[in-house]
Write an enzyme that holds these catalytic residues in place. Structure first.
Site, short mmCIF file in Angstrom:
data_model
loop_
_atom_site.label_atom_id
_atom_site.label_comp_id
_atom_site.label_asym_id
_atom_site.label_seq_id
_atom_site.Cartn_x
_atom_site.Cartn_y
_atom_site.Cartn_z
N LYS A 65 -2.13 0.47 -0.60
CA LYS A 65 -2.11 0.06 -2.01
C LYS A 65 -3.45 0.24 -2.74
CE LYS A 65 1.67 -3.26 -2.27
NZ LYS A 65 2.02 -4.55 -2.87
N ASP A 101 4.13 -5.42 -9.82
CA ASP A 101 4.31 -6.76 -9.24
C ASP A 101 4.27 -7.87 -10.30
OD1 ASP A 101 4.69 -5.98 -6.61
OD2 ASP A 101 2.55 -6.02 -6.14
#
Ligand code: ATR
Length: 269
Positions: A65, A101
């Site tokens: 990520k 997110d």
């Protein structure tokens, strides 16, 4: 034929193929979404392969990520603020990094409790990557005061720099100091299957407060059971996982998919 996938190492546990394949079937999209295991030292070459193969994009999970950011030609502001990319869109051979997110967190909240607004003090347990996305979403939604409570205080202090006038930090030992808190969120891994329990006394928390746990295995964590027993409204974590996938699916198909019961059941099975 749309090609997309999720990259990680390991990646076989990822629920993303199930989610995206469900939507491809539901919206009759001709495409393939697969889990692609890429060891960290192979990342740049493997990404070139995906570009060559004509991938529309891919999701990114642990441990890539942060590392993927160096390979992106462009990074959206929310991903920059969160400091991680979980979705990459490929256009004309160029990688655009995004982070969905925060969207997933807030959309799940709105779906679960449509009338809730973040006007009261919030307490966030944890200061990892998930906490950063949650806090970004809360700040964007207008939360006036956020207390970040973490075992390593220095990590909470780093998050405080996101909005020093609205964020305070608190020692982990003081996590039960919840009087006046309107929304309590667990972003730690505590309470997850295979992890230690989250030990917290909710005696000071008002029964008008909302308790949100981003852990979804088990779906009803001990924290949520404790909150329910007090009469608090609760938000489970599974919806965050499902909602964060929506903008990615939209990016490679042009369709903003819905989270339906059948999908939720499939992912929880
Ligand atoms: P993620 O990216 O999913 O948020 P992470 O960055 O590893 O994962 O963060 C995990 C969070 O759970 C951190 O806030 C961590 O606290 P530390 O910053 O002190 O490490 C918290 N956490 C994990 N195990 C914990 C434990 N046994 N007690 C208290 N907090 C814990």
């Amino acid at each position: 034929m749309i090609q997309a996938g999720v990259i990680g190492h390991p990646v076989s546990h990822s629920k993303s193929p199930l989610i995206h394949q469900h939507w491809m079937d539901r919206y009759a999209i001709s495409g393939n979404y697969t889990a692609i295991d890429i060891a960290p030292d192979r990342l740049p070459g493997a990404i070139q392969d995906l570009i060559r193969k004509g991938y529309a994009g891919f999701n990114v999970t642990v441990p890539h990520k942060v590392a993927i950011m160096k390979l992106c030609h462009e990074i959206e502001s929310s991903a920059k603020i969160i400091g991680a990319v979980n979705t990459v869109v490929i256009q004309d051979g160029k990688l655009q990094g995004r982070n969905t997110d925060a969207f997933g967190f807030i959309e799940n909240m709105k779906a679960a409790l449509p009338d809730f607004s973040c006007t009261q003090p919030v307490t966030v347990l944890g200061a990892g990557g998930a906490a950063r996305a949650v806090i970004h979403a809360l700040l964007h939604d207008g939360a006036p005061r956020i207390a970040v409570c973490n075992r390593s205080l220095e990590k909470a202090e780093v998050l405080q720099t996101m909005a020093p006038d609205r964020i305070t930090v608190r020692n982990w030992e003081d996590r039960a100091a919840l009087s006046g808190c309107g929304l309590l969120i667990n972003t730690t891994s505590l309470g997850m299957k295979g992890q230690p329990p989250l030990e917290i006394d909710l005696a000071e928390l008002s029964d008008q407060a909302v308790v949100y746990d981003i852990v979804y295995a088990p779906l009803l964590t001990d924290l949520l059971k404790q909150a329910q027993a007090k009469g608090c409204r609760i938000v489970t974590g599974i919806g965050m996982l499902l909602h964060q996938a929506r903008p990615a699916f939209h990016a490679w198909t042009g369709i903003m998919p819905e989270v339906d019961e059948a999908l939720t059941r499939k992912v929880l099975a």
